[in-house]
Design an enzyme around this catalytic site. Structure first.
Site, PDB file in Angstrom:
ATOM      1  NE  ARG A  21      28.506  44.775   9.677  1.00  0.00           N
ATOM      2  CZ  ARG A  21      29.617  44.117  10.044  1.00  0.00           C
ATOM      3  NH1 ARG A  21      29.676  42.791   9.912  1.00  0.00           N
ATOM      4  NH2 ARG A  21      30.655  44.766  10.517  1.00  0.00           N
ATOM      5  CE1 TYR A  77       9.644  34.420  -7.078  1.00  0.00           C
ATOM      6  CE2 TYR A  77      11.599  34.149  -5.712  1.00  0.00           C
ATOM      7  CZ  TYR A  77      10.725  34.961  -6.410  1.00  0.00           C
ATOM      8  OH  TYR A  77      10.937  36.316  -6.463  1.00  0.00           O
ATOM      9  CE  LYS A 121       6.214  36.703  -1.526  1.00  0.00           C
ATOM     10  NZ  LYS A 121       7.662  36.944  -1.413  1.00  0.00           N
TER      11      LYS A 121
END
Length: 392
Positions: free
Chosen positions: A61, A113, A210
């Site tokens: 983590r 967005y 993306k």
């Protein structure tokens, strides 16, 4: 036990081009074994040699070797100092906006967005963050929107989905003169075509799902900074929220980045050809594409980027044409994403901007006749032919 957490970054050598840095990453290979493909360290925890000693890795983590290699690579490509890989682009945005304190103000692009719009209006607004959505390509509007408590300007350029272009250097000067930072969402162009940190931005954000990943097979986010205070902020966000990118996804992104320069060149050339064809189609009313010389911010684009990317939006003559396109394309897929090898078409009003109020969408031009297309790396004539047959 050997420790490679502090090995020097191979790809920081000034004589290497972007292409070579993308291929080789930060270390060039895994230094303990010489593995050319950096290994997936699929482990939650790490053994300590003895009391008071560490290999540099304690708990995944906090830090994982595969994620670290990715984060260093991202920093190199964006010409920053510190990179951070998150479980999604929205997780990266959440970490960024926690920089703001209650009562402080942020300015964002007006057609931003929809997921970022939702984060700001429904989450951070509830905790006392003030915000304004402004056309950031209008410098006078930005200056008028700045307040004494403005602490951040958040830029999408090109914007999603109207392809507005903001002058990063000018906005950075405005922000810094008022004691604010500038964050730039660089998802559409990637560091291959645009490097916001070199233009004065303080933070670069990506939906790494993306173009950075590039293959529609991971969900990921990224942030890159130069400043140590900002780096400390993002480090504590990862440590406390537990939103770091998993080792397998980190490895997939490292693999995707190796071909980033090749893919972006093909996205770029394909998009120019498709945008030009769309502009001449009788059923297309308007094409939004930053590569057209008559785009109002074309000069800004040429000043701050080295390419136009693979994103196009366009408005058609009727809702019937929209339905025909979304139903009848064959190779092109109706899907809610962008930046992958495949060409995808999206209907923003019900997908990417579903949470944006109808009156705002109408005012901006995100109507029921509006489509966004992410041009893939297929043969451009096949993309054009598929659109043509769908619009008959």
């Amino acid at each position: 036990m050997k420790n490679f957490s502090n090995y020097n970054d191979y790809s920081r050598k000034e004589n290497l081009s972007f292409d070579s840095k993308a291929v080789h990453g930060a270390l060039g290979c895994e230094p303990l074994t010489g593995a050319v493909s950096f290994p997936i360290y699929q482990t939650s925890t790490f053994r300590h040699p003895e009391l008071g000693q560490s290999t540099g890795f304690d708990y995944s983590r906090l830090l994982n070797p595969t994620r670290q290699e990715l984060e260093r690579t991202l920093a190199i490509l964006e010409e920053g100092e510190y990179g951070f890989a998150f479980s999604s682009g929205q997780a990266a945005n959440m970490a960024l906006f926690t920089w703001l304190n209650p009562g402080e103000h942020v300015i964002l692009m007006d057609d931003i967005y929809g997921g970022t719009f939702r984060i700001m209006t429904t989450i951070f607004g509830k905790y006392g963050i003030e915000y304004d959505f402004i056309d950031l390509s209008d410098i006078d509007a930005v200056k008028a929107a700045v307040k004494p408590n403005t602490k951040m300007i958040f830029i999408e350029t090109p914007s999603n989905p109207l392809m507005k272009v903001a002058d990063i250097a000018v906005l950075a000067d405005i922000a810094h003169a008022n004691g604010a930072i500038v964050a730039v969402d660089n998802t559409f162009l990637t560091p291959y075509f645009q490097k916001p940190l070199t233009l004065g931005a303080d933070v670069v954000i990506h939906s790494a799902t993306k173009y950075l990943g590039g293959h529609n097979d991971i969900i990921a986010g990224a942030a890159v900074v130069r400043d140590e205070e900002l780096a400390a902020h993002f480090k504590v966000q990862l440590k406390s929220h537990g939103n770091g990118l998993a080792p397998m996804d980190s490895w997939l992104m490292l693999r995707g980045i190796k071909t980033l320069h090749l893919r972006m060149e093909r996205h770029n050339s394909n998009a120019m050809k498709v945008a030009t064809w769309l502009r001449n189609h009788p059923k297309v009313e308007k094409v939004y594409y930053v590569g057209f010389e008559d785009h109002k911010d074309y000069d800004v684009t040429c000043k701050q980027t080295t390419g136009f990317g693979g994103m196009i939006s366009f408005a058609v003559d009727s809702e019937e044409t929209v339905r025909n396109i979304l139903k009848n394309t064959d190779m092109i897929m109706f899907a809610e994403s962008l930046g992958g090898t495949e060409t995808l078409i999206t209907y923003p009003t019900t997908q990417t901007h579903e949470d944006t109020p109808e009156d705002i969408k109408e005012r901006l031009g995100i109507t029921k006749k509006f489509l966004r297309i992410s041009i893939g790396i297929e043969d451009p004539d096949d993309i054009i032919n598929d659109l043509a047959q769908a619009m008959k």
